[in-house]
Design a protein around this motif. Structure first.
Motif, PDB file in Angstrom:
ATOM      1  N   SER A 194      54.005  72.464  44.109  1.00  8.64           N
ATOM      2  CA  SER A 194      53.733  71.039  44.305  1.00  8.64           C
ATOM      3  C   SER A 194      52.426  70.639  43.642  1.00  8.64           C
ATOM      4  O   SER A 194      52.340  69.596  42.972  1.00  8.64           O
ATOM      5  CB  SER A 194      53.676  70.717  45.804  1.00  8.64           C
ATOM      6  N   VAL A 195      51.390  71.444  43.830  1.00  9.02           N
ATOM      7  CA  VAL A 195      50.087  71.136  43.231  1.00  9.02           C
ATOM      8  C   VAL A 195      50.174  71.165  41.715  1.00  9.02           C
ATOM      9  O   VAL A 195      49.633  70.285  41.021  1.00  9.02           O
ATOM     10  CB  VAL A 195      49.018  72.123  43.734  1.00  9.02           C
ATOM     11  N   ASN A 196      50.860  72.161  41.172  1.00  8.86           N
ATOM     12  CA  ASN A 196      51.013  72.241  39.722  1.00  8.86           C
ATOM     13  C   ASN A 196      51.726  71.018  39.165  1.00  8.86           C
ATOM     14  O   ASN A 196      51.351  70.470  38.123  1.00  8.86           O
ATOM     15  CB  ASN A 196      51.788  73.511  39.340  1.00  8.86           C
ATOM     16  N   PHE A 204      41.435  73.579  53.178  1.00 11.82           N
ATOM     17  CA  PHE A 204      40.345  73.385  52.228  1.00 11.82           C
ATOM     18  C   PHE A 204      40.114  74.617  51.362  1.00 11.82           C
ATOM     19  O   PHE A 204      40.129  74.544  50.129  1.00 11.82           O
ATOM     20  CB  PHE A 204      39.064  73.024  52.984  1.00 11.82           C
ATOM     21  N   ALA A 205      39.890  75.762  51.989  1.00 13.54           N
ATOM     22  CA  ALA A 205      39.571  76.976  51.236  1.00 13.54           C
ATOM     23  C   ALA A 205      40.759  77.437  50.402  1.00 13.54           C
ATOM     24  O   ALA A 205      40.600  77.863  49.253  1.00 13.54           O
ATOM     25  CB  ALA A 205      39.128  78.086  52.192  1.00 13.54           C
ATOM     26  N   LEU A 206      41.955  77.369  50.962  1.00 19.64           N
ATOM     27  CA  LEU A 206      43.148  77.799  50.230  1.00 19.64           C
ATOM     28  C   LEU A 206      43.336  76.964  48.973  1.00 19.64           C
ATOM     29  O   LEU A 206      43.665  77.488  47.907  1.00 19.64           O
ATOM     30  CB  LEU A 206      44.378  77.695  51.129  1.00 19.64           C
ATOM     31  N   LEU A 207      43.099  75.659  49.086  1.00 20.45           N
ATOM     32  CA  LEU A 207      43.269  74.781  47.938  1.00 20.45           C
ATOM     33  C   LEU A 207      42.292  75.136  46.818  1.00 20.45           C
ATOM     34  O   LEU A 207      42.615  74.988  45.635  1.00 20.45           O
ATOM     35  CB  LEU A 207      43.079  73.319  48.370  1.00 20.45           C
ATOM     36  N   ASN A 208      41.102  75.612  47.175  1.00 21.34           N
ATOM     37  CA  ASN A 208      40.140  76.035  46.154  1.00 21.34           C
ATOM     38  C   ASN A 208      40.739  77.110  45.262  1.00 21.34           C
ATOM     39  O   ASN A 208      40.617  77.064  44.033  1.00 21.34           O
ATOM     40  CB  ASN A 208      38.872  76.588  46.813  1.00 21.34           C
ATOM     41  N   TYR A 209      41.380  78.097  45.879  1.00 21.27           N
ATOM     42  CA  TYR A 209      41.944  79.213  45.124  1.00 21.27           C
ATOM     43  C   TYR A 209      43.214  78.808  44.389  1.00 21.27           C
ATOM     44  O   TYR A 209      43.493  79.294  43.290  1.00 21.27           O
ATOM     45  CB  TYR A 209      42.221  80.384  46.067  1.00 21.27           C
ATOM     46  N   VAL A 210      43.988  77.915  44.997  1.00 18.71           N
ATOM     47  CA  VAL A 210      45.206  77.433  44.337  1.00 18.71           C
ATOM     48  C   VAL A 210      44.857  76.706  43.041  1.00 18.71           C
ATOM     49  O   VAL A 210      45.448  76.937  41.987  1.00 18.71           O
ATOM     50  CB  VAL A 210      46.002  76.503  45.282  1.00 18.71           C
ATOM     51  N   ALA A 255      55.657  64.942  44.557  1.00 18.30           N
ATOM     52  CA  ALA A 255      55.580  66.222  43.840  1.00 18.30           C
ATOM     53  C   ALA A 255      56.968  66.783  43.598  1.00 18.30           C
ATOM     54  O   ALA A 255      57.252  67.373  42.549  1.00 18.30           O
ATOM     55  CB  ALA A 255      54.745  67.218  44.645  1.00 18.30           C
ATOM     56  N   ALA A 256      57.863  66.605  44.582  1.00 17.25           N
ATOM     57  CA  ALA A 256      59.221  67.116  44.440  1.00 17.25           C
ATOM     58  C   ALA A 256      59.972  66.383  43.333  1.00 17.25           C
ATOM     59  O   ALA A 256      60.874  66.943  42.707  1.00 17.25           O
ATOM     60  CB  ALA A 256      59.979  66.963  45.757  1.00 17.25           C
ATOM     61  N   GLY A 257      59.569  65.136  43.074  1.00 17.90           N
ATOM     62  CA  GLY A 257      60.255  64.354  42.050  1.00 17.90           C
ATOM     63  C   GLY A 257      59.652  64.475  40.677  1.00 17.90           C
ATOM     64  O   GLY A 257      60.143  63.885  39.722  1.00 17.90           O
TER      65      GLY A 257
END
Length: 243
Positions: free
Chosen positions: A136-138, A160-166, A232-234
């Motif tokens: 989704s982020v990509n 928050f922290a997970l999104l940093n690494y993603v 994001a799905a679309g």
């Protein structure tokens, strides 16, 4: 992989307990509520002296107090400690006025550090931890670029922290990441820090307003999260170049 009679069936393993904790917003909300309940309990049972003693100790450190907390906040952020909890602690120790810039600087520095560390991580490892959020982020980054970071950071109780690494394993540049993060977390930092700074007086207008703001942010964030997920799905992923 399960082998039958001439048939191989791929079995997808579900996320581990640690992965579910990192992704879910409920542990972060639980920690924040527990911290606020503790502060309120101390105030109502005469434990306010202990809080005042902690404040006096930090004040005695002078300029080193805020600096030390910034370093601690940055380090804690990289270790997946919820920023909301750090905000509440900063508000309790420094008050809302000083606590907001202190925890904001620490959180942004910690996010930038996590982002740089994440550059060296395996993309497969990050995708495993992030689950469906990675795709989704990509997809959003492909279409909206760095503005995606700002929108994602606005969502309360987000990972928050997970999104940093993603975001570290995407094509996003550090400058766009820092700008989007700094602007996006600002409203939440103000609300959470105000909650911590006024938790000793739960009947004060500032505390009640902060609680109301948190409820509004949570509801709006939930609606926004659904819309972001649908959008994001679309979005069709960008085509990969082949050599």
């Amino acid at each position: 992989m399960v082998h039958g009679e001439g048939v191989a069936v791929q079995v997808e393993e579900g996320p581990s307990g640690v992965e579910r904790l990192v992704r879910s917003p409920w542990p972060r909300l639980g920690l924040l509520l527990a911290l606020l309940a503790t502060a309120i309990g101390l105030a109502l049972t005469g434990g306010v002296d202990a809080v005042e003693a902690a404040k006096a100790w930090v004040a005695d450190l002078g300029v080193l107090g805020p600096v030390a907390f910034i370093v601690l906040c940055a380090a804690a952020t990289t270790c997946f400690l919820p920023v909301s909890v750090l905000c509440a602690v900063a508000g309790l120790l420094f008050g809302p006025v000083l606590g907001v810039p202190v925890v904001w600087v620490g959180a942004v520095l910690g996010a930038a550090g996590s982002f740089l560390v994440g550059r060296g991580l395996s993309k497969d490892a990050v995708e495993r931890l992030a689950g469906e959020r990675m795709a989704s982020v990509n997809a959003l980054l492909d279409r909206y670029g760095a503005a995606t970071v700002f929108v994602l950071r606005l969502l309360p109780l987000g990972p928050f922290a997970l999104l940093n690494y993603v975001l570290a394993v995407t094509s996003l540049r550090l400058r766009g990441f820092v700008l989007g993060t700094g602007a996006g977390i600002a409203p939440g930092v103000v609300v959470y820090t105000a909650l911590g700074g006024t938790a000793e007086d739960p009947t004060s207008p500032v505390f009640l307003f902060s609680v109301a703001a948190l409820v509004v942010m949570t509801v709006v964030g939930a609606v926004a999260a659904r819309r972001v997920a649908k959008r994001a799905a679309g979005v069709e992923p960008a085509p990969q170049e082949t050599a």
